[in-house]
Design a protein around this motif. Structure first.
Motif, short mmCIF file in Angstrom:
data_model
loop_
_atom_site.label_atom_id
_atom_site.label_comp_id
_atom_site.label_asym_id
_atom_site.label_seq_id
_atom_site.Cartn_x
_atom_site.Cartn_y
_atom_site.Cartn_z
N ARG A 116 0.79 -1.23 0.00
CA ARG A 116 0.00 0.00 0.00
C ARG A 116 0.83 1.28 0.00
O ARG A 116 0.43 2.28 -0.56
N LEU A 117 2.00 1.25 0.68
CA LEU A 117 2.74 2.50 0.88
C LEU A 117 4.08 2.56 0.14
O LEU A 117 4.69 3.62 0.08
N ALA A 118 4.54 1.44 -0.38
CA ALA A 118 5.76 1.36 -1.19
C ALA A 118 6.95 2.09 -0.56
O ALA A 118 7.56 2.96 -1.18
N PRO A 119 7.32 1.72 0.67
CA PRO A 119 8.49 2.35 1.29
C PRO A 119 9.79 1.81 0.67
O PRO A 119 9.78 0.81 -0.06
N ARG A 120 10.89 2.46 0.97
CA ARG A 120 12.21 2.03 0.51
C ARG A 120 12.90 1.26 1.65
O ARG A 120 13.11 1.81 2.72
N TYR A 135 12.72 0.83 7.02
CA TYR A 135 12.28 1.42 5.76
C TYR A 135 12.34 2.93 5.86
O TYR A 135 12.28 3.50 6.95
N ARG A 136 12.38 3.59 4.72
CA ARG A 136 12.22 5.04 4.61
C ARG A 136 10.92 5.27 3.87
O ARG A 136 10.63 4.60 2.88
N LEU A 137 10.15 6.21 4.37
CA LEU A 137 8.83 6.49 3.81
C LEU A 137 8.59 7.99 3.86
O LEU A 137 8.81 8.62 4.89
N THR A 138 8.17 8.56 2.75
CA THR A 138 7.80 9.97 2.73
C THR A 138 6.28 10.03 2.65
O THR A 138 5.67 9.55 1.71
N THR A 139 5.68 10.60 3.69
CA THR A 139 4.23 10.69 3.77
C THR A 139 3.89 11.78 4.78
O THR A 139 4.76 12.38 5.39
N GLY A 140 2.64 12.00 4.94
CA GLY A 140 2.20 12.93 5.98
C GLY A 140 2.04 14.34 5.49
O GLY A 140 2.40 14.70 4.37
N GLN A 146 10.24 9.66 6.92
CA GLN A 146 10.17 8.96 8.20
C GLN A 146 10.99 7.68 8.13
O GLN A 146 11.00 7.00 7.10
N LEU A 147 11.64 7.37 9.22
CA LEU A 147 12.28 6.07 9.38
C LEU A 147 11.23 5.17 10.02
O LEU A 147 10.68 5.51 11.07
#
Length: 173
Positions: A116-120, A135-140, A146-147
């Motif tokens: 759903r969020l496709a983090p790295r 993971y690294r995720l850009t959201t919000g 975010q880590l």
């Protein structure tokens, strides 16, 4: 509750979906927030955790402020704990939000998280009873990176525990 994850799922995956939705709403959608989470805890009358229970959810370095609760709100799986911190990591001001759920398979939640969020993915560790992936995720709202740490613990003769954490640089400090 976030519509982000609205799909029809089999009953066996329902706990995983509910867990991911709760983690997304609490820790990821707007990034970790000590004040917002504490306000939700007060509003919904979550039960404060004793200090001993908080150590399970503690970040690697001692935080300046650290609070946690047993969550008893609709939209959260049973046996959910939420903790938030304000502190420093390697000298940088950070905010963290951690959610732990007893009796949920962390791999099922992680699979949904990836779909759903496709983090790295940035790292992975395994020590028999515990698996940790980062993971690294850009959201919000702030579009801050975010880590995200996903930990699955499978104790001998006990229910599994899924622990998910998010950390961002504290924009206020």
């Amino acid at each position: 509750m976030a519509v982000l994850l609205a799909v029809t799922v089999p009953a066996t995956a329902n706990d995983a979906l509910k867990t991911l939705e709760a983690f997304y709403d609490t820790c990821l959608a707007q990034g970790p927030s000590f004040d917002r989470t504490k306000a939700a805890a007060n509003l919904f009358k979550w039960k404060p955790l004793p200090l001993e229970a908080l150590t399970m959810l503690a970040p690697p370095q001692t935080p300046d402020r650290f609070e946690g609760w047993l969550v008893n709100s609709e939209g959260y799986p049973k046996n959910t704990l939420v903790a938030v911190t304000k502190g420093r990591l390697d000298g940088r001001p950070v905010l963290t939000c951690t959610m732990a759920v007893v009796g949920v398979n962390s791999n099922n939640v992680e699979t949904l998280f990836l779909e759903r969020l496709a983090p790295r993915k940035t790292g992975e560790q395994s020590s028999g009873m515990q698996e940790i992936r980062t993971y690294r995720l850009t959201t919000g709202v702030q579009e801050a990176e975010q880590l995200v740490v996903m930990t699955g613990v499978t104790p001998v003769n006990a229910e599994p525990v899924a622990i998910f954490s998010s950390m961002i640089d504290d924009p206020e400090r």
